[in-house]
Scaffold this motif. Structure first.
Motif, PDB file in Angstrom:
ATOM      1  N   LEU A  73      46.136  31.505 -19.053  1.00 15.13           N
ATOM      2  CA  LEU A  73      45.886  31.414 -17.608  1.00 15.13           C
ATOM      3  C   LEU A  73      44.553  30.736 -17.296  1.00 15.13           C
ATOM      4  N   LEU A  74      43.487  31.206 -17.923  1.00 13.16           N
ATOM      5  CA  LEU A  74      42.164  30.674 -17.600  1.00 13.16           C
ATOM      6  C   LEU A  74      42.005  29.227 -18.065  1.00 13.16           C
ATOM      7  N   SER A  75      42.653  28.881 -19.167  1.00 15.45           N
ATOM      8  CA  SER A  75      42.602  27.507 -19.651  1.00 15.45           C
ATOM      9  C   SER A  75      43.291  26.560 -18.678  1.00 15.45           C
ATOM     10  N   ARG A  76      44.309  27.060 -17.991  1.00 17.13           N
ATOM     11  CA  ARG A  76      44.962  26.234 -16.967  1.00 17.13           C
ATOM     12  C   ARG A  76      44.115  26.168 -15.705  1.00 17.13           C
ATOM     13  N   LEU A  77      43.550  27.298 -15.328  1.00 19.80           N
ATOM     14  CA  LEU A  77      42.731  27.332 -14.113  1.00 19.80           C
ATOM     15  C   LEU A  77      41.460  26.498 -14.238  1.00 19.80           C
ATOM     16  N   VAL A  78      40.895  26.421 -15.440  1.00 19.77           N
ATOM     17  CA  VAL A  78      39.615  25.740 -15.586  1.00 19.77           C
ATOM     18  C   VAL A  78      39.731  24.263 -15.259  1.00 19.77           C
ATOM     19  N   GLU A  79      40.922  23.679 -15.443  1.00 17.81           N
ATOM     20  CA  GLU A  79      41.103  22.279 -15.078  1.00 17.81           C
ATOM     21  C   GLU A  79      40.908  22.092 -13.578  1.00 17.81           C
ATOM     22  N   LEU A  80      41.454  23.013 -12.779  1.00 20.73           N
ATOM     23  CA  LEU A  80      41.271  22.938 -11.328  1.00 20.73           C
ATOM     24  C   LEU A  80      39.814  23.186 -10.955  1.00 20.73           C
ATOM     25  N   VAL A  81      39.187  24.127 -11.659  1.00 19.65           N
ATOM     26  CA  VAL A  81      37.785  24.437 -11.385  1.00 19.65           C
ATOM     27  C   VAL A  81      36.910  23.214 -11.628  1.00 19.65           C
ATOM     28  N   LEU A  82      37.079  22.586 -12.777  1.00 17.72           N
ATOM     29  CA  LEU A  82      36.244  21.438 -13.121  1.00 17.72           C
ATOM     30  C   LEU A  82      36.522  20.261 -12.188  1.00 17.72           C
ATOM     31  N   ARG A  83      37.777  20.078 -11.821  1.00 12.13           N
ATOM     32  CA  ARG A  83      38.091  18.985 -10.896  1.00 12.13           C
ATOM     33  C   ARG A  83      37.451  19.223  -9.539  1.00 12.13           C
ATOM     34  N   GLN A  92      40.136  12.656  -5.109  1.00  8.87           N
ATOM     35  CA  GLN A  92      41.414  11.971  -4.953  1.00  8.87           C
ATOM     36  C   GLN A  92      41.673  11.040  -6.134  1.00  8.87           C
ATOM     37  N   VAL A  93      40.606  10.418  -6.648  1.00 10.86           N
ATOM     38  CA  VAL A  93      40.743   9.515  -7.784  1.00 10.86           C
ATOM     39  C   VAL A  93      41.152  10.294  -9.034  1.00 10.86           C
ATOM     40  N   ALA A  94      40.574  11.468  -9.220  1.00  9.91           N
ATOM     41  CA  ALA A  94      40.944  12.307 -10.357  1.00  9.91           C
ATOM     42  C   ALA A  94      42.426  12.668 -10.301  1.00  9.91           C
ATOM     43  N   GLU A  95      42.948  12.859  -9.102  1.00  9.90           N
ATOM     44  CA  GLU A  95      44.376  13.139  -8.951  1.00  9.90           C
ATOM     45  C   GLU A  95      45.209  11.916  -9.325  1.00  9.90           C
ATOM     46  N   LEU A  96      44.725  10.728  -8.983  1.00  9.49           N
ATOM     47  CA  LEU A  96      45.425   9.497  -9.352  1.00  9.49           C
ATOM     48  C   LEU A  96      45.487   9.367 -10.871  1.00  9.49           C
ATOM     49  N   GLU A  97      44.384   9.704 -11.535  1.00  8.40           N
ATOM     50  CA  GLU A  97      44.347   9.626 -13.000  1.00  8.40           C
ATOM     51  C   GLU A  97      45.389  10.543 -13.629  1.00  8.40           C
ATOM     52  N   VAL A  98      45.561  11.711 -13.059  1.00  2.00           N
ATOM     53  CA  VAL A  98      46.516  12.677 -13.603  1.00  2.00           C
ATOM     54  C   VAL A  98      47.949  12.172 -13.449  1.00  2.00           C
ATOM     55  N   ARG A 140      33.178  15.700 -15.578  1.00  2.00           N
ATOM     56  CA  ARG A 140      33.576  14.337 -15.928  1.00  2.00           C
ATOM     57  C   ARG A 140      34.388  14.323 -17.213  1.00  2.00           C
ATOM     58  N   LEU A 141      33.925  15.030 -18.231  1.00  2.00           N
ATOM     59  CA  LEU A 141      34.618  15.024 -19.514  1.00  2.00           C
ATOM     60  C   LEU A 141      35.990  15.693 -19.426  1.00  2.00           C
ATOM     61  N   ALA A 142      36.126  16.648 -18.508  1.00  2.01           N
ATOM     62  CA  ALA A 142      37.407  17.344 -18.362  1.00  2.01           C
ATOM     63  C   ALA A 142      38.511  16.392 -17.920  1.00  2.01           C
ATOM     64  N   ARG A 143      38.146  15.323 -17.237  1.00  2.00           N
ATOM     65  CA  ARG A 143      39.154  14.339 -16.815  1.00  2.00           C
ATOM     66  C   ARG A 143      39.863  13.714 -18.011  1.00  2.00           C
ATOM     67  N   GLN A 144      39.195  13.696 -19.149  1.00  2.00           N
ATOM     68  CA  GLN A 144      39.765  13.051 -20.334  1.00  2.00           C
ATOM     69  C   GLN A 144      40.948  13.819 -20.915  1.00  2.00           C
ATOM     70  N   ARG A 145      41.215  14.990 -20.412  1.00  2.00           N
ATOM     71  CA  ARG A 145      42.348  15.773 -20.906  1.00  2.00           C
ATOM     72  C   ARG A 145      43.681  15.138 -20.541  1.00  2.00           C
ATOM     73  N   ILE A 146      43.662  14.123 -19.678  1.00  2.00           N
ATOM     74  CA  ILE A 146      44.925  13.443 -19.371  1.00  2.00           C
ATOM     75  C   ILE A 146      45.495  12.782 -20.628  1.00  2.00           C
ATOM     76  N   PHE A 147      44.634  12.486 -21.603  1.00  2.00           N
ATOM     77  CA  PHE A 147      45.109  11.867 -22.839  1.00  2.00           C
ATOM     78  C   PHE A 147      45.760  12.878 -23.776  1.00  2.00           C
ATOM     79  N   GLU A 148      45.686  14.162 -23.415  1.00  2.00           N
ATOM     80  CA  GLU A 148      46.297  15.205 -24.223  1.00  2.00           C
ATOM     81  C   GLU A 148      47.663  15.611 -23.687  1.00  2.00           C
ATOM     82  N   LYS A 149      48.086  14.996 -22.590  1.00  2.00           N
ATOM     83  CA  LYS A 149      49.386  15.318 -22.013  1.00  2.00           C
ATOM     84  C   LYS A 149      50.501  14.901 -22.968  1.00  2.00           C
ATOM     85  N   GLN A 150      51.670  15.467 -22.763  1.00  2.00           N
ATOM     86  CA  GLN A 150      52.815  15.122 -23.600  1.00  2.00           C
ATOM     87  C   GLN A 150      53.114  13.623 -23.511  1.00  2.00           C
TER      88      GLN A 150
END
Length: 278
Positions: A73-83, A92-98, A140-150
């Motif tokens: 749960l917290l690992s999922r929530l932290v993405e929203l927190v950092l964004r 809005q740009v971070a949402e485009l990246e996702v 900023r670094l949390a945005r890079q998690r888009i490269f970990e998506k399926q």
């Protein structure tokens, strides 16, 4: 002291995270100090995060999820927190990246945030203001998690040679950053081409820009100024910037030659032996 019961969990992602952290900790029958001992953090830090005075990290969230059995749960929530810690105009740009399936960026003077190392990001973000630098760099670094998506996006960066020579922080910071770019050579989804000084006049002289492409929605072009971002789906702008990007890729060095130039700059400007990077 601020108590969690005066916080509104709906006020922000950070408040909601703190609320959930405390709820699960108390359900497990642990004090802040006891939980801190289990996850190797101080009880004081646990308290600061529970009262929304400190931004949690991904590592912290993963450790607490494991300790409390929260099912991630917290690992999922932290993405929203950092964004949510990103500047409002950039969220809005971070949402485009996702959502993007392809991201094409031309950068004139620095490595794009999605490929920055922590040291480089801190040097860039702290150039004029070091306030909350830890939290801003983490966001900023949390945005890079888009490269970990399926199915991560295809990312293509045309980088001006000037960005390789513009030292950000100590030489060790630049060595680490350039080594990171080289480490991506084997990833077919992340491509880095360098636009050399020898290219002369080129299609990107008006400045940096990004093109985001999506599975079903129209493409969006994004440009940035001081304290403001400018996304647009105007078809004429998208067409113009897409053409410019094609010309920039054609004028840039090949992927292989770009990597060789990065190695050479790393050695000559920042003291890194050429045979130390695969």
């Amino acid at each position: 002291m601020v108590h969690i019961n005066v916080l509104d969990p709906g006020a922000s992602p950070l408040d909601y995270y703190g609320f959930e952290l405390r709820r699960h900790r108390e359900a497990a029958g642990l004090t802040q100090r006891q939980l801190g001992e289990v996850v190797s953090y101080t009880g004081s830090l646990i308290g600061q995060i529970e009262t929304a005075r400190k931004v949690p990290t991904l590592e912290f969230s993963e450790r607490v999820d494991a300790a409390l059995g929260t099912g991630g749960l917290l690992s999922r929530l932290v993405e929203l927190v950092l964004r949510s810690q990103l500047p409002v105009w950039f969220q809005q740009v971070a949402e485009l990246e996702v959502r993007a399936v392809e991201i094409c960026t031309f950068q004139t003077h620095m490595v794009h945030g999605l490929l920055q190392t922590e040291g480089y990001a801190r040097a860039v973000l702290g150039a004029l203001d070091e306030t909350d630098l830890d939290d801003r760099a983490a966001a900023r670094l949390a945005r890079q998690r888009i490269f970990e998506k399926q199915e991560p996006p295809v990312f293509w960066m045309v980088l001006s040679e000037a960005a390789l020579c513009q030292g950000m922080g100590e030489p060790s910071v630049m060595r680490e950053q350039l080594a990171h770019l080289l480490s991506l050579e084997s990833d077919p989804r992340i491509n880095v081409q360098v636009l050399p000084f020898s290219a002369g006049a080129h299609a990107g002289l008006q400045g940096s820009f990004n093109v985001y492409r999506f599975a079903r929605d129209p493409a969006i072009v994004y440009t940035e100024g001081y304290g403001a971002g400018h996304p647009t789906a105007n078809p004429d702008t998208v067409k113009d910037c897409s053409l410019r990007y094609d010309h920039l890729r054609a004028a840039a060095l090949s992927l292989k030659d770009s990597a060789e130039l990065i190695r050479r700059v790393m050695e000559e400007r920042y003291g890194e032996p050429r045979d130390s990077v695969a």
